[in-house]
Design a protein around this motif. Structure first.
Motif, PDB file in Angstrom:
ATOM      1  N   HIS A 289       0.812  -1.101   0.018  1.00  0.00           N
ATOM      2  CA  HIS A 289      -0.092   0.110   0.023  1.00  0.00           C
ATOM      3  C   HIS A 289       0.828   1.044   0.002  1.00  0.00           C
ATOM      4  N   PHE A 290       1.825   1.193   0.628  1.00  0.00           N
ATOM      5  CA  PHE A 290       2.766   2.159   0.928  1.00  0.00           C
ATOM      6  C   PHE A 290       4.098   2.235  -0.003  1.00  0.00           C
ATOM      7  N   GLY A 291       4.064   1.196  -0.846  1.00  0.00           N
ATOM      8  CA  GLY A 291       5.246   1.144  -1.983  1.00  0.00           C
ATOM      9  C   GLY A 291       6.252   0.813  -1.281  1.00  0.00           C
ATOM     10  N   LEU A 292       6.675  -0.008  -0.162  1.00  0.00           N
ATOM     11  CA  LEU A 292       7.751  -0.239   0.815  1.00  0.00           C
ATOM     12  C   LEU A 292       8.136  -1.599   0.665  1.00  0.00           C
ATOM     13  N   GLN A 293       7.230  -2.490  -0.286  1.00  0.00           N
ATOM     14  CA  GLN A 293       7.706  -3.851  -0.191  1.00  0.00           C
ATOM     15  C   GLN A 293       9.043  -4.158  -0.835  1.00  0.00           C
ATOM     16  N   ASP A 294       9.612  -3.357  -1.606  1.00  0.00           N
ATOM     17  CA  ASP A 294      11.097  -3.920  -1.917  1.00  0.00           C
ATOM     18  C   ASP A 294      12.244  -3.231  -1.118  1.00  0.00           C
ATOM     19  N   GLN A 295      11.742  -2.768   0.121  1.00  0.00           N
ATOM     20  CA  GLN A 295      12.848  -2.144   0.989  1.00  0.00           C
ATOM     21  C   GLN A 295      13.454  -3.014   1.745  1.00  0.00           C
ATOM     22  N   PHE A 296      12.542  -4.055   2.335  1.00  0.00           N
ATOM     23  CA  PHE A 296      13.033  -5.037   3.076  1.00  0.00           C
ATOM     24  C   PHE A 296      13.411  -6.300   2.728  1.00  0.00           C
ATOM     25  N   ALA A 297      14.494  -6.674   3.291  1.00  0.00           N
ATOM     26  CA  ALA A 297      15.206  -7.895   2.596  1.00  0.00           C
ATOM     27  C   ALA A 297      14.469  -9.293   3.169  1.00  0.00           C
ATOM     28  N   LEU A 298      13.882  -8.907   4.473  1.00  0.00           N
ATOM     29  CA  LEU A 298      13.377 -10.238   5.461  1.00  0.00           C
ATOM     30  C   LEU A 298      12.140  -9.346   6.228  1.00  0.00           C
ATOM     31  N   VAL A 299      11.077 -10.115   6.020  1.00  0.00           N
ATOM     32  CA  VAL A 299       9.971  -9.669   6.918  1.00  0.00           C
ATOM     33  C   VAL A 299       9.311 -10.895   7.643  1.00  0.00           C
ATOM     34  N   LEU A 300       9.146 -10.647   9.042  1.00  0.00           N
ATOM     35  CA  LEU A 300       8.636 -11.551   9.820  1.00  0.00           C
ATOM     36  C   LEU A 300       7.450 -11.049  10.537  1.00  0.00           C
ATOM     37  N   GLY A 301       6.425 -11.911  10.545  1.00  0.00           N
ATOM     38  CA  GLY A 301       5.123 -11.519  11.055  1.00  0.00           C
ATOM     39  C   GLY A 301       5.208 -12.459  12.462  1.00  0.00           C
ATOM     40  N   GLY A 302       4.164 -12.272  13.230  1.00  0.00           N
ATOM     41  CA  GLY A 302       3.951 -12.877  14.628  1.00  0.00           C
ATOM     42  C   GLY A 302       3.821 -14.273  14.263  1.00  0.00           C
ATOM     43  N   ASP A 303       3.373 -14.668  13.269  1.00  0.00           N
ATOM     44  CA  ASP A 303       3.002 -16.270  13.148  1.00  0.00           C
ATOM     45  C   ASP A 303       4.162 -16.794  12.055  1.00  0.00           C
ATOM     46  N   SER A 304       5.096 -16.245  11.944  1.00  0.00           N
ATOM     47  CA  SER A 304       6.230 -16.658  11.245  1.00  0.00           C
ATOM     48  C   SER A 304       6.979 -17.949  11.682  1.00  0.00           C
ATOM     49  N   LEU A 305       7.253 -17.425  12.972  1.00  0.00           N
ATOM     50  CA  LEU A 305       8.191 -18.541  13.946  1.00  0.00           C
ATOM     51  C   LEU A 305       7.211 -18.932  15.140  1.00  0.00           C
ATOM     52  N   PRO A 306       7.895 -20.137  15.889  1.00  0.00           N
ATOM     53  CA  PRO A 306       7.121 -20.629  17.049  1.00  0.00           C
ATOM     54  C   PRO A 306       7.084 -19.537  18.190  1.00  0.00           C
ATOM     55  N   GLU A 307       8.157 -18.606  18.137  1.00  0.00           N
ATOM     56  CA  GLU A 307       7.999 -17.656  19.007  1.00  0.00           C
ATOM     57  C   GLU A 307       7.889 -16.308  18.393  1.00  0.00           C
ATOM     58  N   ARG A 308       7.260 -15.486  19.256  1.00  0.00           N
ATOM     59  CA  ARG A 308       7.283 -13.717  18.842  1.00  0.00           C
ATOM     60  C   ARG A 308       7.977 -12.931  19.809  1.00  0.00           C
ATOM     61  N   LYS A 309       7.766 -11.561  19.407  1.00  0.00           N
ATOM     62  CA  LYS A 309       8.146 -10.686  20.483  1.00  0.00           C
ATOM     63  C   LYS A 309       7.389 -10.753  21.650  1.00  0.00           C
TER      64      LYS A 309
END
Length: 216
Positions: free
Chosen positions: A125-145
């Motif tokens: 939406h903000f045209g930022l999808q190419d700025q980040f080399a890796l994106v982790l969401g809250g459900d990407s790994l067994p643990e989150r912040k």
């Protein structure tokens, strides 16, 4: 000019994107579905940061409802998706800061507790999808912040020592994750910093504007 941190990991909501009104609306629509009263956005702000299930849990606890969360969550997720692009805005200086860091060959990543399926549409939406080399969401790994595991995972992915990377966030959840990971942390004042005394915190920087990152 080189930058002291080869890898900078950003939180999303409250750090890069002001999405509080949309999250509050999704939550309030969910409360209404269960015949519960809406709550002010300022109250919802105090619940943001620990992931969507904890957000909904706090709202229903505050309303005195004992309904099974497993029955509530599907409806909330539908509202969350419907409200995702309703009125989000980038905080001041975000676009400039990301571009300037990229120009200095800094690797950028996102570590958010937002469900991963909703992160990509927001960045796009903000045209930022190419700025980040890796994106982790809250459900990407067994643990989150506030676990430091996601931050350690990101550092390992880019073969950067955790102590050489930088976490940038706004909340006590971000701060605890950085401390747990052993990663330096910079914090913004303008986000949703519930439970965090920004005047007495061991941070590399506490900023009123994200562009202050460039002066580190």
């Amino acid at each position: 000019m080189s930058y002291p941190y080869p890898l900078v990991v950003f939180d999303l909501d409250g750090t890069l994107v002001d999405s509080a009104a949309d999250i509050a609306e999704a939550l309030n629509r969910t409360l209404q579905d269960w015949q519960l009263p809406r709550v002010p956005e300022a109250t919802v702000l105090t619940w943001i940061g620990d992931g969507v299930r904890r957000l909904v849990e706090q709202a229903f606890d505050a309303a005195g409802s004992a309904v099974d969360l497993d029955k509530v969550m599907p409806g909330f997720m539908r509202h969350y998706e419907a409200c995702l692009l309703r009125s989000p805005r980038l905080f001041d200086g975000v676009t400039d800061t990301l571009a300037a860091l990229r120009e200095r060959a800094v690797t950028l990543a996102i570590c958010t507790n937002k469900p991963s399926a909703l992160v990509a549409p927001l960045l796009q939406h903000f045209g930022l999808q190419d700025q980040f080399a890796l994106v982790l969401g809250g459900d990407s790994l067994p643990e989150r912040k506030p676990s430091g595991a996601p931050l350690r995972h990101i550092a390992a992915h880019f073969e950067v020592a955790v102590e050489a990377a930088l976490m940038v966030g706004d909340s006590i959840t971000d701060y605890r994750a950085a401390v747990d990971a052993g990663m330096p942390v910079a914090l913004v004042r303008y986000g949703y910093p519930r439970g965090l005394d920004l005047n007495n915190v061991a941070a590399v920087a506490v900023m009123d504007d994200l562009r202050e990152l460039l002066a580190l």
